[in-house]
Design a protein around this motif. Structure first.
Motif, short mmCIF file in Angstrom:
data_model
loop_
_atom_site.label_atom_id
_atom_site.label_comp_id
_atom_site.label_asym_id
_atom_site.label_seq_id
_atom_site.Cartn_x
_atom_site.Cartn_y
_atom_site.Cartn_z
N SER A 87 18.32 -31.63 13.85
CA SER A 87 18.19 -32.62 14.93
C SER A 87 17.51 -32.03 16.16
CB SER A 87 19.58 -33.16 15.30
OG SER A 87 20.36 -32.17 15.96
N LEU A 88 17.73 -30.73 16.41
CA LEU A 88 17.08 -30.09 17.55
C LEU A 88 15.57 -29.98 17.37
CD1 LEU A 88 19.40 -27.07 18.53
CD2 LEU A 88 19.20 -29.28 19.67
N VAL A 89 15.14 -29.63 16.17
CA VAL A 89 13.71 -29.37 15.94
C VAL A 89 12.96 -30.62 15.51
CG1 VAL A 89 14.21 -26.96 15.39
CG2 VAL A 89 14.06 -28.64 13.54
N GLN A 90 13.66 -31.72 15.27
CA GLN A 90 13.01 -32.94 14.79
C GLN A 90 11.86 -33.42 15.70
OE1 GLN A 90 13.13 -36.30 16.03
NE2 GLN A 90 11.80 -36.96 14.30
N PRO A 91 12.00 -33.36 17.05
CA PRO A 91 10.88 -33.81 17.89
C PRO A 91 9.59 -33.02 17.70
CG PRO A 91 12.91 -33.63 19.18
CD PRO A 91 13.17 -32.99 17.85
N PHE A 92 9.67 -31.86 17.04
CA PHE A 92 8.50 -31.00 16.90
C PHE A 92 8.02 -30.92 15.45
CE2 PHE A 92 11.54 -29.57 20.07
CZ PHE A 92 10.80 -29.79 21.23
N SER A 93 8.52 -31.84 14.62
CA SER A 93 8.18 -31.82 13.20
C SER A 93 6.86 -32.52 12.92
CB SER A 93 9.29 -32.49 12.38
OG SER A 93 9.48 -33.84 12.80
N ASP A 122 25.31 -25.42 12.28
CA ASP A 122 25.30 -26.50 11.30
C ASP A 122 23.83 -26.86 11.02
OD1 ASP A 122 25.39 -28.86 9.88
OD2 ASP A 122 26.79 -29.87 11.22
N PRO A 123 23.38 -26.80 9.76
CA PRO A 123 21.97 -27.12 9.45
C PRO A 123 21.55 -28.49 9.94
CG PRO A 123 23.03 -26.10 7.55
CD PRO A 123 24.10 -26.35 8.55
N ALA A 124 22.47 -29.45 9.92
CA ALA A 124 22.12 -30.79 10.38
C ALA A 124 21.85 -30.80 11.88
CB ALA A 124 23.26 -31.77 10.04
#
Length: 517
Positions: free
Chosen positions: A281-287, A275-277
């Motif tokens: 959410s997984l990669v958000q801390p590294f954005s 699921d793209p969402a």
């Protein structure tokens, strides 16, 4: 009656060799009694040097069978407990694998008996060590290779450990075999053995006296290593997918390192099917900022094939809509690719994504001023495959191994793999960190010392500070340029010398072969 009397002497040494090979496994982790290996090998060396080629082959095969069954028994767990294979067939499969791999040692010991006959103890010892090395190289390279529990790994500490950055795991195994031949010679012909003993001790003495540090510090990186501890029987269960993914998300959010590393296949479905969402959410801390992550997943598609991969994400890559992808290049036979004619066997094991494509990317992943070279599970047994990443001004400054060893139960296998990683760190003098599903998640420094580790079969995050290293070891230089060919050349040189040098009268290979028929 006559036939029984002739057969009995062959069976008795065979049983002794079977026991000696099995006992040799105690020289590896978790026990780590490295000194036991030369003693066990001395029994084989003494038997081979007194035997005809046919009986030497039998001794070598029995020794290999005991060694590999005792060292690889945990494969039964993956095939029976998780693969659903019937118990007798799973046990038979382990026995057949060990028996087939032992054929390399059988042929090598036959050659040792044939070529060593009639020579001095020194040359016989060199021939035994060369043939031992030949068997190990063959097992490591032929038919994609399966070098698990190669003899040199027993010496990640102890007398031969300083040789790691010079000759690597197979060279260390050959030196151990030479020491074993010297021990056998002291028992069989003590008056003629000193020259062999001196030759056997030269390389260990060199290792302790020669320079030991070939790399220099290259800065530090904080790393968070995730250990989700997801049982293998629910890892691919679609009904538990949401629960497992929520747990992974929580671990990623709690990790604080500049680099966060998950185990392999921590996302047990192809990246394209997520699921793209959820991926967002997984990669958000590294954005934002300078942090990055290496996340175990499957890249590719059904047409091109799925690749067991580590997806690297950072703010720069996410802003451009891309990510780094490293795919596993050296696949495990039967577990990750199907050898021709064995589709039925893999189907019996019921392994998800059991026929994968090979990865191709060898580029390092840059984060925090460090150049990280990923390795996925079984790959770190093949130092010759990635030696090029450890030489030159832009070489990797650290290695990262991502594994899922839950397939193999709770005993021995995890400790063995950790020991193998330790020797890789020693050969290239690079730190190596390991993120595993159930253990052993650990940090290893450039001298092969485990500095921190999580207990096995627990859920946790290991936060470590890793000192990157740059510079080339002698082993990395010659391995990256020539592969394992210098060791093959050494084998050929010793065996050729034994073939052409004069022997004591009446002990030629031709006559020995005739006497053995």
């Amino acid at each position: 009656m006559s036939r029984g009397r002739l057969a009995a002497p062959a069976w008795r040494p065979g049983l002794l060799m079977l026991a000696a090979g099995a006992l040799q496994v105690a020289s590896f982790a978790p026990l780590g009694w490295w000194w036991l290996q030369p003693l066990c090998l001395a029994l084989l060396a003494g038997t081979v040097q007194r035997a005809t080629p046919r009986r030497a082959a039998w001794a070598g095969w029995c020794y290999g069978l005991g060694w590999l069954v005792a060292g690889l028994w945990w494969l039964y767990i993956s095939m029976h407990d998780f693969g659903g294979m019937p118990m007798p067939l799973a046990a038979l499969a382990v026995l057949l694998l060990a028996g087939l791999l032992s054929l390399y040692l059988a042929l090598a010991m036959a050659a040792a008996a044939w070529l060593g006959r009639g020579h001095s103890p020194l040359l016989r010892g060199l021939v035994f060590a060369a043939c031992w090395l030949m068997a190990e190289l063959a097992r490591a390279q032929l038919l994609t290779g399966f070098p698990w529990i190669a003899s040199g790994y027993a010496h990640s500490e102890g007398l031969l450990a300083p040789l790691a950055p010079w000759v690597g795991v197979y060279g260390m195994g050959a030196v151990a075999a030479l020491l074993a031949a010297a021990l056998a010679g002291l028992v069989m012909a003590p008056r003629r053995a000193p020259a062999l003993l001196v030759a056997a001790l030269l390389l260990p003495v060199f290792g302790w006296l020669a320079p030991k540090d070939f790399t220099q510090p290259a800065g530090e990186l904080t790393v968070s290593l995730l250990q989700p501890n997801v049982p293998q029987d629910i890892k691919f269960d679609p009904e538990r997918f949401g629960e497992n993914m929520a747990s992974l998300q929580a671990q990623l959010l709690s990790a604080t390192g500049q680099l966060v590393v998950t185990p392999e296949s921590v996302l047990p479905v192809p990246r394209a099917d997520l699921d793209p969402a959820y991926w967002a959410s997984l990669v958000q801390p590294f954005s934002q900022g300078e942090r990055a992550a290496l996340i175990g997943t499957f890249l590719g598609d059904a047409q091109q094939g799925y690749v067991n991969s580590m997806a690297g994400v950072s703010a720069r890559q996410l802003a451009s809509g891309s990510f780094y992808g490293y795919g596993k290049r050296h696949l495990l036979p039967f577990g990750e690719f199907i050898p021709p004619g064995f589709g039925w066997f893999v189907e019996l094991m019921q392994i998800p994504l059991g026929d994968q494509a090979h990865g191709t990317n060898e580029a390092v992943f840059e984060v925090g001023g460090q150049r990280v070279r990923p390795l996925i599970c079984y790959e770190d047994l093949f130092g010759e495959d990635f030696a090029g990443s450890a030489v030159g001004p832009q070489s990797a400054t650290m290695f990262v191994n991502a594994s899922n060893l839950a397939w193999f139960g709770k005993h021995m296998m995890q400790e063995q793999h950790l020991q193998f990683s330790q020797l890789r760190a020693m050969e290239f003098q690079r730190p190596l960190v390991r993120a595993t599903n159930t253990g052993m998640t650990a940090a290893i420094d450039h001298h092969g010392v485990v500095t921190q580790a999580l207990p096995g079969w627990t859920t946790g995050v290991l936060d470590v500070t890793v000192q990157g290293r740059q510079g080339d070891t002698p082993y990395a230089r010659w391995l990256s340029r020539c592969g394992l060919w210098p060791l093959w050349a050494l084998v050929a040189l010793v065996l050729l010398a034994a073939r052409v040098m004069p022997r004591r009268e009446g002990t030629s290979p031709t006559r020995a072969s005739a006497a053995d028929t």
